[in-house]
Design a protein around this motif. Structure first.
Motif: not given
Ligand code: 16C
Length: 245
Positions: A87-88, A91, A116, A139-141, A150, A152, A174
């Protein structure tokens, strides 16, 4: 496994780092909860675009005002990476140009909404014979338990005007990742004991004229390619990094 899955599905997301007074706060909370709850969604009735071992890419044909917005749902399982790591890398912009091949230039950070949550603009390669596209999205994690997600999602809040000759795509994407631990839930000591289950979902509205047959052909080729390329990149990139579970 089924009961733990439904338990997780029922769980509420922890609140995020964004000021609750921010104009995007409610939208982000609602859209993220919808994606979070979509883990394990059924693919019944969808067209199987690609199946290769653990990789499956599905599509349903959907038209809105004459435009193809075909929802995509893809699943994959890879060994040697954790949910957080995958995920990192999806993102964090530091990795974007290493795996994303649809961009014409580096993403532009319009705003940092929270640690985040970013507001981004991306400009894409031109797909002949259509106008060049851009997109503006938050864009959120988010991480909870064994799962990291994540999202978007396009927004008009804080969006710059459209450059002439360009059209603005609307996206709602996502990537949800879950770490599979070794038998008994022990923490792994080696990467070979670790697997990451991924669920990717995308809904992209072209935002202007584009021949449907071309879009569908490009999508059929590009989504499986993205899944392979991105997951392969993650496995490779973490090889010499300490485990982050
Ligand atoms: O989710 C992905 N990437 C994220 C970070 O960039 C983000 C972006 C999503 C946008 C996906 C649509 C990209 C369309 C680009 C326009 C055409 C360029 C073609 C270049 C081919 C080399 O969430 C991974 C995205 C994987 C994208 C697969 C491409 C799907 C094409 C579908 C057609 C959409 C309409 C385009 C209108 C002309």
């Amino acid at each position: 496994a089924a009961s733990s899955m439904s338990l997780l599905r029922a769980s509420r997301l922890p609140s995020h780092g964004l000021d609750p007074e921010h104009p995007l706060s409610q939208e982000i909370a609602t859209v993220c909860q919808q994606h979070w709850d979509s883990w394990g969604a059924s693919t019944e009735g969808m067209e199987l675009l690609e199946s290769d071992g653990p990789l499956e890419v599905y599509r349903s044909c959907l038209e809105q005002e004459g435009a193809a917005v075909d929802p995509i749902l893809a699943r994959h399982t890879v060994t040697g990476v954790s949910a957080r790591e995958v995920a990192e890398m999806f993102w964090n912009l530091q990795y974007r140009l290493d795996w994303e091949r649809t961009l014409d230039s580096a993403p532009i950070v319009l705003d940092t909404l929270a640690s985040d949550t970013l507001l981004l603009q991306q400009i894409y390669k031109r797909l002949w014979p259509t106008a060049q596209r851009d997109s503006v999205f938050w864009s959120h994690i988010r991480h909870a338990e064994q799962r990291t997600m994540v999202v978007n999602c396009s927004t008009e809040v804080g969006a710059p005007p459209l450059a002439s000759g360009r059209q603005r795509m609307q996206l709602n994407v996502s990537l949800i990742c879950e770490t599979e631990l070794p038998e008994g839930g022990r923490l792994p000591t080696e990467r070979s004991q670790l697997r990451c289950r991924m669920q990717y979902s995308a809904r992209v509205h072209p935002g202007g004229w584009a021949p449907m047959a071309v879009l569908r052909q490009v999508a059929k080729r590009e989504y499986p390619r993205f899944m392979r390329r991105f997951s392969g990149y993650c496995v490779d990139r973490v090889k010499h990094m300490p485990l982050w579970v």
